[in-house]
Scaffold this active site. Structure first.
Site, PDB file in Angstrom:
ATOM      1  CG  HIS A  54       9.256  -3.763  -0.157  1.00 61.43           C
ATOM      2  ND1 HIS A  54      10.398  -3.528   0.584  1.00 61.43           N
ATOM      3  CD2 HIS A  54       8.255  -3.966   0.749  1.00 61.43           C
ATOM      4  CE1 HIS A  54      10.106  -3.570   1.875  1.00 61.43           C
ATOM      5  NE2 HIS A  54       8.812  -3.841   2.002  1.00 61.43           N
ATOM      6  CD  GLU A  71       6.438  -3.982   4.734  1.00 57.17           C
ATOM      7  OE1 GLU A  71       7.540  -3.493   4.406  1.00 57.17           O
ATOM      8  OE2 GLU A  71       5.616  -3.391   5.457  1.00 57.17           O
ATOM      9  CB  CYS A 122      13.325  -5.090   1.930  1.00 55.14           C
ATOM     10  SG  CYS A 122      13.637  -4.979   0.155  1.00 55.14           S
TER      11      CYS A 122
END
Length: 204
Positions: A54, A71, A122
């Site tokens: 991630h 994030e 992401c």
């Protein structure tokens, strides 16, 4: 699959972040060490040997002594540790010691979800955030023309059917933004969209 380091570096360069961009790192990112320069990086929650899990973005504004942590899921510190076994306290300590005479910095962290729960975009959302940081370093999280393109939802609702249309629109806005600003993305659009699709993790 998500985004490769090569893709992220090329897109970040297209977005004009080059003067401030330190690179892509795994979980061993050493932090920010220059006391006077704006700086940013894209950091993975896992070791490079795993292939990555991630992506998150870190940015440092020495003028306000602020470290930004973007994030895309807006997870709490506890959840980051639970899901990804990732902690950033040591990174902040190293940055504070090296970059601030009084060893005191402010952390500003994203707390809302902009990415869908099964999306693999992401890294691309991180690129979008770094564009905002490079152009509006005092307010990179929101209240700027780039991040205003997407809408955050409470992290507690990440998996709720109610917010999935909003999160899907965010990803469509992300792709449109990159189409406009990144020649690399335009040249590899089909491949990148397939690898980062809104339902990618669900279909694996």
């Amino acid at each position: 699959m998500g985004s490769s380091e090569q893709e992220l570096k090329a897109i970040v360069k297209d977005l004009g972040c080059g003067p401030y961009f330190l690179g892509t790192y795994d979980k061993r990112f050493p932090g920010f060490v220059s006391p006077h320069k704006l700086a940013c990086a894209i950091v993975n929650t896992a070791g490079r040997e795993t292939g990555g899990v991630h992506w998150m973005a870190f940015a440092w504004n020495p003028h306000s002594k602020t470290c930004y942590l973007f994030e895309p899921f807006g997870f709490s510190d506890q959840r980051l540790k639970q899901v990804y076994q990732f902690e950033y306290e040591s990174l902040l300590r190293r940055s504070a010691i090296a970059s601030s005479p009084d060893r005191c910095i402010t952390l500003e962290k994203s707390t809302q979800s902009v990415q869908g729960p099964n999306s693999a975009a992401c890294g691309l959302f991180c690129c979008m955030f770094l564009h905002a940081f490079a152009n509006w370093p005092q307010t990179p999280m929101d209240h700027n023309p780039t991040m205003n393109l997407i809408t955050g939802v409470p992290n507690s609702m990440l998996n709720s059917p109610q917010v999935q249309p909003t999160l899907r629109r965010n990803q469509e806005q992300l792709y449109s933004f990159l189409e406009r600003h990144s020649p690399y993305f335009r040249s590899h659009s089909a491949q990148i969209r397939s690898a980062t699709s809104f339902c990618h993790l669900k279909n694996m």
